[in-house]
Design a protein around this motif. Structure first.
Motif, PDB file in Angstrom:
ATOM      1  N   SER A  58       0.831  -1.216   0.000  1.00  0.00           N
ATOM      2  CA  SER A  58       0.000   0.000   0.000  1.00  0.00           C
ATOM      3  C   SER A  58       0.864   1.265   0.000  1.00  0.00           C
ATOM      4  O   SER A  58       1.979   1.282   0.521  1.00  0.00           O
ATOM      5  N   THR A  59       0.330   2.293  -0.633  1.00  0.00           N
ATOM      6  CA  THR A  59       1.061   3.546  -0.814  1.00  0.00           C
ATOM      7  C   THR A  59       0.524   4.598   0.150  1.00  0.00           C
ATOM      8  O   THR A  59      -0.678   4.879   0.161  1.00  0.00           O
ATOM      9  N   THR A  60       1.421   5.174   0.953  1.00  0.00           N
ATOM     10  CA  THR A  60       1.020   6.220   1.905  1.00  0.00           C
ATOM     11  C   THR A  60       1.342   7.596   1.332  1.00  0.00           C
ATOM     12  O   THR A  60       2.466   7.853   0.887  1.00  0.00           O
ATOM     13  N   VAL A  61       0.333   8.470   1.376  1.00  0.00           N
ATOM     14  CA  VAL A  61       0.485   9.852   0.899  1.00  0.00           C
ATOM     15  C   VAL A  61       0.469  10.756   2.122  1.00  0.00           C
ATOM     16  O   VAL A  61      -0.311  10.539   3.050  1.00  0.00           O
ATOM     17  N   ALA A 105      -5.304  14.088  -3.065  1.00  0.00           N
ATOM     18  CA  ALA A 105      -4.112  13.512  -2.423  1.00  0.00           C
ATOM     19  C   ALA A 105      -4.378  12.050  -2.100  1.00  0.00           C
ATOM     20  O   ALA A 105      -3.563  11.174  -2.381  1.00  0.00           O
ATOM     21  N   ARG A 106      -5.531  11.781  -1.531  1.00  0.00           N
ATOM     22  CA  ARG A 106      -5.901  10.404  -1.169  1.00  0.00           C
ATOM     23  C   ARG A 106      -5.971   9.509  -2.406  1.00  0.00           C
ATOM     24  O   ARG A 106      -5.551   8.351  -2.371  1.00  0.00           O
ATOM     25  N   ALA A 107      -6.458  10.080  -3.501  1.00  0.00           N
ATOM     26  CA  ALA A 107      -6.576   9.307  -4.748  1.00  0.00           C
ATOM     27  C   ALA A 107      -5.200   9.003  -5.351  1.00  0.00           C
ATOM     28  O   ALA A 107      -5.083   8.146  -6.223  1.00  0.00           O
ATOM     29  N   SER A 108      -4.161   9.673  -4.872  1.00  0.00           N
ATOM     30  CA  SER A 108      -2.800   9.408  -5.370  1.00  0.00           C
ATOM     31  C   SER A 108      -2.190   8.169  -4.718  1.00  0.00           C
ATOM     32  O   SER A 108      -1.090   7.745  -5.089  1.00  0.00           O
ATOM     33  N   GLY A 109      -2.864   7.607  -3.689  1.00  0.00           N
ATOM     34  CA  GLY A 109      -2.333   6.421  -3.007  1.00  0.00           C
ATOM     35  C   GLY A 109      -3.442   5.661  -2.322  1.00  0.00           C
ATOM     36  O   GLY A 109      -4.606   5.745  -2.714  1.00  0.00           O
ATOM     37  N   ASP A 110      -3.069   4.935  -1.230  1.00  0.00           N
ATOM     38  CA  ASP A 110      -4.054   4.096  -0.530  1.00  0.00           C
ATOM     39  C   ASP A 110      -4.388   4.624   0.856  1.00  0.00           C
ATOM     40  O   ASP A 110      -5.378   4.215   1.467  1.00  0.00           O
ATOM     41  N   ARG A 111      -3.523   5.494   1.372  1.00  0.00           N
ATOM     42  CA  ARG A 111      -3.686   5.948   2.763  1.00  0.00           C
ATOM     43  C   ARG A 111      -3.218   7.390   2.809  1.00  0.00           C
ATOM     44  O   ARG A 111      -2.174   7.717   2.243  1.00  0.00           O
ATOM     45  N   LEU A 112      -4.029   8.272   3.456  1.00  0.00           N
ATOM     46  CA  LEU A 112      -3.658   9.691   3.503  1.00  0.00           C
ATOM     47  C   LEU A 112      -3.390  10.139   4.940  1.00  0.00           C
ATOM     48  O   LEU A 112      -4.251  10.020   5.820  1.00  0.00           O
ATOM     49  N   VAL A 113      -2.186  10.666   5.142  1.00  0.00           N
ATOM     50  CA  VAL A 113      -1.763  11.219   6.434  1.00  0.00           C
ATOM     51  C   VAL A 113      -1.665  12.734   6.268  1.00  0.00           C
ATOM     52  O   VAL A 113      -1.054  13.217   5.313  1.00  0.00           O
ATOM     53  N   VAL A 114      -2.293  13.485   7.191  1.00  0.00           N
ATOM     54  CA  VAL A 114      -2.327  14.952   7.046  1.00  0.00           C
ATOM     55  C   VAL A 114      -1.674  15.622   8.250  1.00  0.00           C
ATOM     56  O   VAL A 114      -2.066  15.381   9.401  1.00  0.00           O
ATOM     57  N   GLY A 115      -0.705  16.471   7.979  1.00  0.00           N
ATOM     58  CA  GLY A 115      -0.081  17.296   9.012  1.00  0.00           C
ATOM     59  C   GLY A 115      -0.812  18.628   9.085  1.00  0.00           C
ATOM     60  O   GLY A 115      -0.754  19.424   8.148  1.00  0.00           O
ATOM     61  N   ALA A 129       5.926   7.767   4.517  1.00  0.00           N
ATOM     62  CA  ALA A 129       5.195   8.262   3.346  1.00  0.00           C
ATOM     63  C   ALA A 129       5.952   7.945   2.056  1.00  0.00           C
ATOM     64  O   ALA A 129       7.175   8.078   1.992  1.00  0.00           O
ATOM     65  N   ASP A 130       5.195   7.518   1.058  1.00  0.00           N
ATOM     66  CA  ASP A 130       5.773   7.236  -0.264  1.00  0.00           C
ATOM     67  C   ASP A 130       5.644   8.446  -1.173  1.00  0.00           C
ATOM     68  O   ASP A 130       6.406   8.598  -2.126  1.00  0.00           O
ATOM     69  N   ILE A 131       4.635   9.280  -0.920  1.00  0.00           N
ATOM     70  CA  ILE A 131       4.348  10.444  -1.785  1.00  0.00           C
ATOM     71  C   ILE A 131       4.050  11.653  -0.897  1.00  0.00           C
ATOM     72  O   ILE A 131       3.281  11.554   0.063  1.00  0.00           O
ATOM     73  N   LEU A 132       4.649  12.785  -1.241  1.00  0.00           N
ATOM     74  CA  LEU A 132       4.300  14.061  -0.608  1.00  0.00           C
ATOM     75  C   LEU A 132       3.466  14.849  -1.609  1.00  0.00           C
ATOM     76  O   LEU A 132       3.909  15.077  -2.739  1.00  0.00           O
ATOM     77  N   VAL A 133       2.262  15.229  -1.212  1.00  0.00           N
ATOM     78  CA  VAL A 133       1.410  16.061  -2.077  1.00  0.00           C
ATOM     79  C   VAL A 133       1.350  17.461  -1.495  1.00  0.00           C
ATOM     80  O   VAL A 133       1.115  17.639  -0.298  1.00  0.00           O
ATOM     81  N   MET A 134       1.573  18.459  -2.353  1.00  0.00           N
ATOM     82  CA  MET A 134       1.451  19.858  -1.942  1.00  0.00           C
ATOM     83  C   MET A 134       0.694  20.614  -3.030  1.00  0.00           C
ATOM     84  O   MET A 134       0.732  20.232  -4.195  1.00  0.00           O
ATOM     85  N   GLY A 135       0.035  21.704  -2.659  1.00  0.00           N
ATOM     86  CA  GLY A 135      -0.608  22.552  -3.656  1.00  0.00           C
ATOM     87  C   GLY A 135       0.465  23.256  -4.485  1.00  0.00           C
ATOM     88  O   GLY A 135       1.594  23.431  -4.022  1.00  0.00           O
TER      89      GLY A 135
END
Ligand code: CTP
Length: 130
Positions: free
Chosen positions: A2-5, A25-35, A88-94
């Motif tokens: 699974s991919t964590t974003v 962001a969630r659609a970019s992987g399987d699990r979304l973690v938000v700071g 995290a496997d992917i960092l998503v930013m605006g």
């Protein structure tokens, strides 16, 4: 596997631009973690406290179906630590941050998503003030 974003933000006066970036962001992987940034960090960054407290902002973000985990971002300088802590496997930013986190690309993939046009917390506050 699974991919964590992971993504970060203040998410004050929650609006549709926030919802859309979290869903994407969630659609970019399987699990979304938000700071969610702390009140202290916002005062340091924007010179004013957020409208809603960090506990309220975190509670709203945590309630979203697309969000799996919420933590407090205490410092802008600790992104590498947070990426490691949450595996995290992917960092998503605006894309208002485009290019700014490219130095973290050794740790994970970096994706900048287009912001929703014509809405921001600052604009909503201004609109209510008028
Ligand atoms: N975001 C977005 N589209 C918008 C507004 C915000 O995609 N119209 C994204 C940002 O790029 C960021 C996340 O939502 O990844 C959290 O942004 P935040 O700074 O909390 O919200 P803003 O509305 O930009 O707040 P402000 O006006 O205080 O800068």
């Amino acid at each position: 596997m699974s991919t964590t974003v992971i993504t970060f933000g203040t998410f004050d006066v929650f609006h549709v631009g926030h919802l859309r970036i979290l869903e994407r962001a969630r659609a970019s992987g399987d699990r979304l973690v938000v700071g969610v940034s702390t009140d202290q960090l916002n005062i340091a960054k924007k010179g004013r406290p957020p409208v809603y407290t960090q506990d309220e902002r975190a509670e709203i973000v945590r309630a979203l179906r697309c969000v799996d985990k919420v933590f407090f971002e205490e410092s802008l300088e600790q992104k590498a630590d947070y990426i490691r802590d949450y595996s995290a496997d992917i960092l998503v930013m605006g894309d208002d941050w485009a290019g700014r986190f490219d130095d973290l690309s050794a740790l994970c993939e970096i994706i900048y998503l287009t912001r929703t046009p014509a809405i921001s917390t600052t604009e909503v506050i201004e609109k209510i003030r008028l």
